[in-house]
Design a protein around this motif. Structure first.
Motif, PDB file in Angstrom:
ATOM      1  N   ASP A  15     -30.748 -10.939   4.874  1.00  0.00           N
ATOM      2  CA  ASP A  15     -31.603 -11.249   3.725  1.00  0.00           C
ATOM      3  C   ASP A  15     -32.576 -12.369   4.063  1.00  0.00           C
ATOM      4  O   ASP A  15     -33.756 -12.317   3.700  1.00  0.00           O
ATOM      5  CB  ASP A  15     -30.761 -11.636   2.510  1.00  0.00           C
ATOM      6  CG  ASP A  15     -29.976 -10.470   1.938  1.00  0.00           C
ATOM      7  OD1 ASP A  15     -30.285  -9.306   2.277  1.00  0.00           O
ATOM      8  OD2 ASP A  15     -29.039 -10.725   1.153  1.00  0.00           O
ATOM      9  N   ASP A  55     -27.221 -20.814   2.483  1.00  0.00           N
ATOM     10  CA  ASP A  55     -28.570 -20.302   2.235  1.00  0.00           C
ATOM     11  C   ASP A  55     -29.645 -21.333   2.552  1.00  0.00           C
ATOM     12  O   ASP A  55     -30.677 -20.998   3.124  1.00  0.00           O
ATOM     13  CB  ASP A  55     -28.716 -19.841   0.784  1.00  0.00           C
ATOM     14  CG  ASP A  55     -27.899 -18.601   0.484  1.00  0.00           C
ATOM     15  OD1 ASP A  55     -27.580 -17.849   1.428  1.00  0.00           O
ATOM     16  OD2 ASP A  55     -27.570 -18.386  -0.691  1.00  0.00           O
ATOM     17  N   ASP A  58     -20.203 -10.503   5.765  1.00  0.00           N
ATOM     18  CA  ASP A  58     -20.847 -11.216   4.655  1.00  0.00           C
ATOM     19  C   ASP A  58     -21.919 -12.169   5.165  1.00  0.00           C
ATOM     20  O   ASP A  58     -23.000 -12.278   4.574  1.00  0.00           O
ATOM     21  CB  ASP A  58     -19.814 -11.986   3.825  1.00  0.00           C
ATOM     22  CG  ASP A  58     -18.892 -11.066   3.049  1.00  0.00           C
ATOM     23  OD1 ASP A  58     -19.253  -9.881   2.841  1.00  0.00           O
ATOM     24  OD2 ASP A  58     -17.809 -11.523   2.642  1.00  0.00           O
ATOM     25  N   ASN A  78     -21.913 -22.795   1.064  1.00  0.00           N
ATOM     26  CA  ASN A  78     -23.119 -22.000   0.892  1.00  0.00           C
ATOM     27  C   ASN A  78     -24.106 -22.415   1.978  1.00  0.00           C
ATOM     28  O   ASN A  78     -24.416 -23.593   2.116  1.00  0.00           O
ATOM     29  CB  ASN A  78     -23.718 -22.250  -0.502  1.00  0.00           C
ATOM     30  CG  ASN A  78     -24.922 -21.391  -0.768  1.00  0.00           C
ATOM     31  OD1 ASN A  78     -25.490 -20.793   0.130  1.00  0.00           O
ATOM     32  ND2 ASN A  78     -25.317 -21.351  -2.014  1.00  0.00           N
ATOM     33  N   VAL A  99     -26.088 -12.189   4.587  1.00  0.00           N
ATOM     34  CA  VAL A  99     -26.857 -13.382   4.201  1.00  0.00           C
ATOM     35  C   VAL A  99     -27.996 -13.608   5.195  1.00  0.00           C
ATOM     36  O   VAL A  99     -29.138 -13.872   4.803  1.00  0.00           O
ATOM     37  CB  VAL A  99     -25.937 -14.622   4.120  1.00  0.00           C
ATOM     38  CG1 VAL A  99     -26.738 -15.902   3.984  1.00  0.00           C
ATOM     39  CG2 VAL A  99     -24.958 -14.487   2.963  1.00  0.00           C
ATOM     40  N   CYS A 100     -27.689 -13.478   6.467  1.00  0.00           N
ATOM     41  CA  CYS A 100     -28.711 -13.675   7.500  1.00  0.00           C
ATOM     42  C   CYS A 100     -29.777 -12.583   7.452  1.00  0.00           C
ATOM     43  O   CYS A 100     -30.967 -12.873   7.609  1.00  0.00           O
ATOM     44  CB  CYS A 100     -28.075 -13.707   8.883  1.00  0.00           C
ATOM     45  SG  CYS A 100     -27.090 -15.173   9.197  1.00  0.00           S
TER      46      CYS A 100
END
Length: 76
Positions: A44, A15, A37, A13, A41-42
């Motif tokens: 967001d 984040d 994917d 993970n 994430v980036c």
């Protein structure tokens, strides 16, 4: 950026490792290597770092990479 990219590829993970400083570099790497994917994430994370000072820059980035949600956020 490469360290975060590799951690993601190997299942970690990331984040908590995405910062205002490295997120865009990781995003470009994920886009270049076609890792959707991690791009999400980036994107967001970029939305979380969005401010009046960088909205235009992020808007250009969103258009360049067809990142519709980031574009919508940067415009609002």
């Amino acid at each position: 950026a490469m360290g975060v990219f590799l951690r993601f590829i190997y299942g970690a993970n990331v984040d908590d490792q995405l910062t205002a400083t490295n997120t865009e570099d990781v995003y470009h790497l994920a886009s270049k290597c076609d890792v959707p994917d991690l791009r999400r994430v980036c994107a967001d994370a970029l939305q979380c770092h969005l401010s009046v000072n960088n909205a235009c820059h992020f808007l250009v980035l969103a258009y360049e990479h067809a990142e519709h949600e980031l574009r919508r956020t940067a415009l609002s």
